[in-house]
Each structure stands twice: as C-alpha cells, then as structure tokens.
Design an enzyme around this catalytic site. Sequence first.
Site, short mmCIF file in Angstrom:
data_model
loop_
_atom_site.label_atom_id
_atom_site.label_comp_id
_atom_site.label_asym_id
_atom_site.label_seq_id
_atom_site.Cartn_x
_atom_site.Cartn_y
_atom_site.Cartn_z
N HIS A 7 22.80 -0.21 41.67
CA HIS A 7 22.75 -1.36 42.59
C HIS A 7 22.28 -2.61 41.87
O HIS A 7 21.72 -2.54 40.77
CB HIS A 7 21.84 -1.08 43.79
N HIS A 79 16.83 -7.69 40.22
CA HIS A 79 16.99 -6.70 39.16
C HIS A 79 18.32 -5.98 39.27
O HIS A 79 19.02 -6.09 40.27
CB HIS A 79 15.82 -5.70 39.15
N GLU A 130 16.05 -1.67 36.08
CA GLU A 130 15.49 -0.44 36.65
C GLU A 130 16.37 0.72 36.18
O GLU A 130 17.61 0.60 36.15
CB GLU A 130 15.53 -0.51 38.19
#
Lengths: 134, 134
Positions: A7, A79, A130
Amino acid sequence: MLGRLNHVAIAVPDIAAASERYRTVLGATVTAPEALPEHGVTVVFVELANTKTELLEPLGKDSPIAAFLAKNPSGGIHHMCYEVEDIIASRDALRASGARVLGDGQPRIGAHGKPVLFLHPKDFDGTLIELEQA
Amino acid sequence: MLGRLNHVAIAVPDIAAASERYRTVLGATVTAPEALPEHGVTVVFVELANTKTELLEPLGKDSPIAAFLAKNPSGGIHHMCYEVEDIIASRDALRASGARVLGDGQPRIGAHGKPVLFLHPKDFDGTLIELEQA
C-alpha cells in the site's frame, strides 16, 4: 527482498472528507473508516485493482502521524509499504548493509495484523519505507 | 475512474546512488537509467510484482521536479499515478466535480508514451495525482 507494493499511505486531516472525495470525485471503492486505537490512526482503504491506497487520520494523543500532519496540514503521502517474505532475514540484511531500522528493530504487529518494520527515510531518498511480512 | 496504480514516483538527488540502493540494499530489480530530456528527468524503474516505483532525477534546466528537490534536498515521494480508461472523460468528470486539473487541461504524452494529466495536490490531501490513459 522487495515483493509486492502492499500500500501507499496518505496522512489526511479529515478522513471522512478524503474518503468521500476518493469515492465520488475519483470513482474509487473505499472501505468504511476503521478506528485502530492501538495504532493511533483511523484508516480507510482505497481498493485498487493491483494494490491499495490507505488514508490515515490521527487518532488519540500519540498518533504516529500527528507530527507529519503538523508539518503538512493539508496532508500528504506518508509512506510506502512493501511486502517481504521473511521480515527478520530482511532486517538483518538491511542492517548488514548499513541501513537503519527504526525503533528497537523488533517487528511490531501492524495495522493488518502482520509483522512490520520501518526504515529510516534518510537512508532511502527521503522516503519512509514500511516492510510487512506477507 | 481509478484503475491500477501504475507507479509511485520518488524524486532523488542522485539516481545512480538511489538505483544501486534499491538493487543491492532492497534486493529489487531495477532498469538502467534512461534520460528523457523532453520530460526533464532521468528515470529508473524499480520493478515490483504488482506495480513499479519510479526514481526520478532532474535533467536539464526546466525539470518539473527541480523545485520539489530544492525544497526536499534528500528527495521524497513526488506523485502517484493511477490508470484511467478514458482520460478526456476523466478530466471532464473531475472538472464537473470542482477538482482542478493542472496546466491547460490538455493531456500531454507522458514518460510512458501515453496521455497523462496531473491534478492539483490541494484538492487531494496534499497528494499530487497523475492520471494515465492505460
């Protein structure tokens, strides 16, 4: 190491308004807002054919995105999350190459219920990355 | 309207170094740098299983990412590109809903040889959105 792009997360000041914009103006499928107090955010998923965009609004006093929104009051891309097969092996390889893993380096259980780690944006062209064990 | 996430673009100050980092530290497949003088960038594609990350370095005097890098010297996530089926129909629907299309509203041929438009980040939570006719 890098697998799918799981994502892209966007910090937003008003998740109800942002969600409605993605639904009506951009014609996307969005989920109902979900409060995740243990992660300090309320989240909406914008479901795309190949990945998802996540809208995040701060929740509670210690939200991890509060400082970002204080600097970027209109919101912004916060992010990118990539999937990895083995987060411990990825962490160890990253550290061996000199990249900094945020926090104490122990994976936490992220918003999707899977182990995650964050990498220092200064080591990756100002991009907060991430990693999530898929 | 929104189809696949075509790519996420990251502006970087040194594309050779960034590309090497994605290849060696993050274990990704990256393409050779390609100079696109008509777009004012040199580009590297980080090929992911479901989409791609694009690394962009300014090229020439009038690079569209020069101002962004002046503000963010370490680099940062610059925009997200979503695919649409019909860019003219998308533009007209966006305008009808009050969203601002950048420039004169005429699609340009983007870095992939396909028609693109950019939407005003102030209308989308500080996120610069590119639409590409797939």
